[in-house]
Design a protein around this motif. Structure first.
Motif, PDB file in Angstrom:
ATOM      1  N   ALA A 156      37.251   1.144  84.941  1.00  0.00           N
ATOM      2  CA  ALA A 156      37.036   1.120  86.566  1.00  0.00           C
ATOM      3  C   ALA A 156      38.157   0.549  87.173  1.00  0.00           C
ATOM      4  CB  ALA A 156      35.541   0.056  86.607  1.00  0.00           C
ATOM      5  N   HIS A 157      38.981  -0.571  86.647  1.00  0.00           N
ATOM      6  CA  HIS A 157      39.972  -1.210  87.422  1.00  0.00           C
ATOM      7  C   HIS A 157      41.000   0.132  87.945  1.00  0.00           C
ATOM      8  CE1 HIS A 157      42.869  -3.833  88.550  1.00  0.00           C
ATOM      9  NE2 HIS A 157      44.056  -3.369  87.505  1.00  0.00           N
ATOM     10  N   LEU A 158      41.432   0.934  86.783  1.00  0.00           N
ATOM     11  CA  LEU A 158      42.451   1.740  86.843  1.00  0.00           C
ATOM     12  C   LEU A 158      41.925   2.789  88.169  1.00  0.00           C
ATOM     13  CD1 LEU A 158      43.653   2.406  83.185  1.00  0.00           C
ATOM     14  CD2 LEU A 158      44.932   1.391  85.184  1.00  0.00           C
ATOM     15  N   ALA A 159      40.711   3.197  87.802  1.00  0.00           N
ATOM     16  CA  ALA A 159      40.095   4.287  89.089  1.00  0.00           C
ATOM     17  C   ALA A 159      40.116   3.663  90.495  1.00  0.00           C
ATOM     18  CB  ALA A 159      38.737   4.389  88.577  1.00  0.00           C
ATOM     19  N   SER A 160      39.766   2.188  90.597  1.00  0.00           N
ATOM     20  CA  SER A 160      39.863   1.696  91.663  1.00  0.00           C
ATOM     21  C   SER A 160      41.378   1.781  92.592  1.00  0.00           C
ATOM     22  CB  SER A 160      39.611   0.145  91.745  1.00  0.00           C
ATOM     23  OG  SER A 160      40.412  -0.504  91.082  1.00  0.00           O
ATOM     24  N   LEU A 161      42.369   1.846  91.555  1.00  0.00           N
ATOM     25  CA  LEU A 161      43.676   1.918  92.116  1.00  0.00           C
ATOM     26  C   LEU A 161      44.162   3.469  92.226  1.00  0.00           C
ATOM     27  CD1 LEU A 161      45.276  -1.033  90.089  1.00  0.00           C
ATOM     28  CD2 LEU A 161      44.537  -1.116  92.460  1.00  0.00           C
ATOM     29  N   GLY A 162      43.384   4.383  91.942  1.00  0.00           N
ATOM     30  CA  GLY A 162      43.446   5.807  92.297  1.00  0.00           C
ATOM     31  C   GLY A 162      44.066   6.477  91.073  1.00  0.00           C
ATOM     32  N   ALA A 163      43.789   6.077  89.791  1.00  0.00           N
ATOM     33  CA  ALA A 163      43.962   6.656  88.514  1.00  0.00           C
ATOM     34  C   ALA A 163      42.874   7.636  88.260  1.00  0.00           C
ATOM     35  CB  ALA A 163      44.267   5.830  87.464  1.00  0.00           C
ATOM     36  N   ARG A 164      42.913   8.884  87.733  1.00  0.00           N
ATOM     37  CA  ARG A 164      42.192   9.828  87.675  1.00  0.00           C
ATOM     38  C   ARG A 164      42.185  10.563  86.304  1.00  0.00           C
ATOM     39  NH1 ARG A 164      40.157   7.593  91.125  1.00  0.00           N
ATOM     40  NH2 ARG A 164      39.266   8.277  93.030  1.00  0.00           N
ATOM     41  N   GLU A 165      41.213  11.104  85.729  1.00  0.00           N
ATOM     42  CA  GLU A 165      41.571  12.014  84.357  1.00  0.00           C
ATOM     43  C   GLU A 165      41.932  13.322  84.677  1.00  0.00           C
ATOM     44  OE1 GLU A 165      37.396  11.932  83.186  1.00  0.00           O
ATOM     45  OE2 GLU A 165      37.665  10.260  81.916  1.00  0.00           O
ATOM     46  N   MET A 166      42.786  13.691  83.577  1.00  0.00           N
ATOM     47  CA  MET A 166      43.414  14.931  83.585  1.00  0.00           C
ATOM     48  C   MET A 166      43.216  15.584  82.328  1.00  0.00           C
ATOM     49  SD  MET A 166      47.703  15.601  83.511  1.00  0.00           S
ATOM     50  CE  MET A 166      47.795  15.095  85.680  1.00  0.00           C
ATOM     51  N   PRO A 167      43.109  16.912  82.016  1.00  0.00           N
ATOM     52  CA  PRO A 167      42.783  17.438  81.036  1.00  0.00           C
ATOM     53  C   PRO A 167      44.167  17.175  80.087  1.00  0.00           C
ATOM     54  CG  PRO A 167      42.177  18.985  82.798  1.00  0.00           C
ATOM     55  CD  PRO A 167      42.987  17.869  83.460  1.00  0.00           C
ATOM     56  N   ARG A 168      43.887  17.155  78.897  1.00  0.00           N
ATOM     57  CA  ARG A 168      45.029  16.734  77.894  1.00  0.00           C
ATOM     58  C   ARG A 168      45.902  17.575  77.803  1.00  0.00           C
ATOM     59  NH1 ARG A 168      42.757  15.119  72.339  1.00  0.00           N
ATOM     60  NH2 ARG A 168      42.278  17.116  72.327  1.00  0.00           N
ATOM     61  N   SER A 169      45.484  18.998  77.913  1.00  0.00           N
ATOM     62  CA  SER A 169      46.596  20.112  77.885  1.00  0.00           C
ATOM     63  C   SER A 169      47.515  20.114  78.959  1.00  0.00           C
ATOM     64  CB  SER A 169      45.905  21.277  77.489  1.00  0.00           C
ATOM     65  OG  SER A 169      44.919  21.539  78.815  1.00  0.00           O
ATOM     66  N   VAL A 170      46.958  19.608  79.997  1.00  0.00           N
ATOM     67  CA  VAL A 170      47.902  19.506  81.191  1.00  0.00           C
ATOM     68  C   VAL A 170      48.825  18.437  81.206  1.00  0.00           C
ATOM     69  CG1 VAL A 170      47.828  19.455  83.791  1.00  0.00           C
ATOM     70  CG2 VAL A 170      46.075  20.708  82.585  1.00  0.00           C
ATOM     71  N   PHE A 171      48.124  17.339  80.917  1.00  0.00           N
ATOM     72  CA  PHE A 171      49.131  16.188  80.543  1.00  0.00           C
ATOM     73  C   PHE A 171      50.298  16.501  79.717  1.00  0.00           C
ATOM     74  CE2 PHE A 171      49.763  12.330  77.929  1.00  0.00           C
ATOM     75  CZ  PHE A 171      50.225  11.516  79.073  1.00  0.00           C
ATOM     76  N   CYS A 172      49.925  17.020  78.552  1.00  0.00           N
ATOM     77  CA  CYS A 172      50.868  17.294  77.526  1.00  0.00           C
ATOM     78  C   CYS A 172      52.043  18.046  78.190  1.00  0.00           C
ATOM     79  CB  CYS A 172      50.324  17.867  76.203  1.00  0.00           C
ATOM     80  SG  CYS A 172      49.254  16.363  75.454  1.00  0.00           S
ATOM     81  N   GLU A 173      51.580  18.932  78.903  1.00  0.00           N
ATOM     82  CA  GLU A 173      52.640  20.172  79.602  1.00  0.00           C
ATOM     83  C   GLU A 173      53.419  19.171  80.444  1.00  0.00           C
ATOM     84  OE1 GLU A 173      50.331  23.076  81.199  1.00  0.00           O
ATOM     85  OE2 GLU A 173      49.869  24.190  79.402  1.00  0.00           O
ATOM     86  N   GLN A 174      52.897  18.270  81.180  1.00  0.00           N
ATOM     87  CA  GLN A 174      53.649  17.657  82.290  1.00  0.00           C
ATOM     88  C   GLN A 174      54.534  16.532  81.423  1.00  0.00           C
ATOM     89  OE1 GLN A 174      52.047  16.260  85.783  1.00  0.00           O
ATOM     90  NE2 GLN A 174      50.510  17.759  85.927  1.00  0.00           N
ATOM     91  N   VAL A 175      54.105  16.172  80.352  1.00  0.00           N
ATOM     92  CA  VAL A 175      54.875  15.055  79.737  1.00  0.00           C
ATOM     93  C   VAL A 175      56.086  15.875  79.136  1.00  0.00           C
ATOM     94  CG1 VAL A 175      55.071  13.832  77.468  1.00  0.00           C
ATOM     95  CG2 VAL A 175      53.171  13.431  79.134  1.00  0.00           C
ATOM     96  N   ALA A 176      56.153  17.106  78.362  1.00  0.00           N
ATOM     97  CA  ALA A 176      56.947  17.814  77.828  1.00  0.00           C
ATOM     98  C   ALA A 176      58.205  17.968  78.974  1.00  0.00           C
ATOM     99  CB  ALA A 176      56.553  19.025  77.209  1.00  0.00           C
ATOM    100  N   VAL A 177      57.794  18.450  80.156  1.00  0.00           N
ATOM    101  CA  VAL A 177      58.613  18.854  81.345  1.00  0.00           C
ATOM    102  C   VAL A 177      59.413  17.393  81.692  1.00  0.00           C
ATOM    103  CG1 VAL A 177      58.757  19.449  83.603  1.00  0.00           C
ATOM    104  CG2 VAL A 177      57.378  20.757  81.767  1.00  0.00           C
ATOM    105  N   ASN A 178      58.647  16.593  81.742  1.00  0.00           N
ATOM    106  CA  ASN A 178      59.468  15.344  82.431  1.00  0.00           C
ATOM    107  C   ASN A 178      60.141  14.581  81.458  1.00  0.00           C
ATOM    108  OD1 ASN A 178      58.136  15.328  85.076  1.00  0.00           O
ATOM    109  ND2 ASN A 178      56.434  14.608  84.380  1.00  0.00           N
ATOM    110  N   ALA A 179      60.070  14.527  80.319  1.00  0.00           N
ATOM    111  CA  ALA A 179      60.610  13.676  79.209  1.00  0.00           C
ATOM    112  C   ALA A 179      61.885  14.387  78.808  1.00  0.00           C
ATOM    113  CB  ALA A 179      59.648  13.838  77.721  1.00  0.00           C
ATOM    114  N   ARG A 180      62.048  15.873  79.358  1.00  0.00           N
ATOM    115  CA  ARG A 180      63.303  16.454  79.255  1.00  0.00           C
ATOM    116  C   ARG A 180      64.250  16.191  80.456  1.00  0.00           C
ATOM    117  NH1 ARG A 180      60.204  21.134  77.065  1.00  0.00           N
ATOM    118  NH2 ARG A 180      60.096  21.824  79.317  1.00  0.00           N
TER     119      ARG A 180
END
Length: 258
Positions: free
Chosen positions: A210-234
């Motif tokens: 709830a604390h993170l949600a109050s600051l604007g964090a939201r859930e993301m599908p794991r597949s989308v998250f992993c795709e973004q990590v792969a791009v950003n980590a490079r």
């Protein structure tokens, strides 16, 4: 994060040190006893941790448990452009920025920050998941240049902060602590400013609270998250230094004078 949940009733893949992780699609689902649990065992060396984070995996276990590896789905993520700066926090940060004896520092006291997080009481917890093995592992990751502390200082005293992992432009939040009201929130806001200035789009928060949600964090599908990590980590990562003018990234009203 709370203490690691029971791993009973379903086999868990056991890793030997240096063994590759299973695909994250094999992590336990919502119908299982511990949603997100992927594997156990292995090692907490720098190479293993980097491999894990690059694939959307993180370690999380309590004292007396083996190393447990997780990949939660959906994944809690803070898109830095969606950070919620509530009126009271904006006022707190404005006062902090205007205080000549207050400042944000990066990486000057990483060891004190992670120990502060380890010793910080958590609602509903009787212990900590930042056990001594984890502290040593992230200290090694810090020495290798992949773990960073964001520190809130007032009157020459460390009063709060957070630590995170960064691989290129992929940033993974780990834990926060505070010794005075809102010091950890100030550190998080500073991290958001740093990310905005340096084109880092999101900060991994791992699990929904709830604390993170109050600051604007939201859930993301794991597949989308992993795709973004792969791009950003490079991508080439930024220099981990904080300039007070970064506070102006908390628009619309500038907080730091030119």
């Amino acid at each position: 994060m709370c203490s690691a949940r029971s791993t009973a009733h379903k086999p868990v893949p056991w890793l030997v040190p240096g063994e590759a992780f299973p695909p994250v699609s094999q992590a336990w689902g919502e119908a299982d006893a511990a949603p997100g649990l992927l594997a156990a065992g292995g090692a907490l060396d720098v190479d293993s941790l980097l491999l894990a984070y690059r694939h959307g995996i993180f370690p999380w276990f309590s004292a007396g448990q083996p190393i447990l590896w997780w990949s939660t789905s959906p994944r809690m993520v803070l898109q830095v452009d969606a950070f919620r700066l509530h009126r009271s926090l904006r006022k707190t940060i404005a006062n902090f920025v205007g205080n000549k004896s207050a400042e944000v520092r990066f990486d000057t006291q990483f060891y004190d920050v992670i120990r502060g997080c380890s010793g910080s009481p958590r609602p509903g917890q009787s212990g900590t998941w930042i056990v001594s093995d984890m502290v040593q592992a992230y200290e090694a990751l810090h020495q290798a240049g992949y773990a960073h502390s964001v520190e809130t200082w007032i009157d020459g005293q460390l009063v709060g902060g957070l630590y995170c992992v960064a691989i290129g432009n992929a940033v993974f939040g780990e834990s926060m602590f505070t010794r005075v009201p809102d010091a950890s929130k100030i550190a998080l806001a500073a991290l958001v400013c740093f990310c905005r200035v340096n084109g880092i789009p999101l900060v991994d928060c791992q699990q929904n609270t709830a604390h993170l949600a109050s600051l604007g964090a939201r859930e993301m599908p794991r597949s989308v998250f992993c795709e973004q990590v792969a791009v950003n980590a490079r991508l080439p990562g930024p220099t981990w230094q904080f300039d007070r003018h970064y506070w102006n990234a908390l628009q619309p009203q500038p907080l730091a004078s030119p």
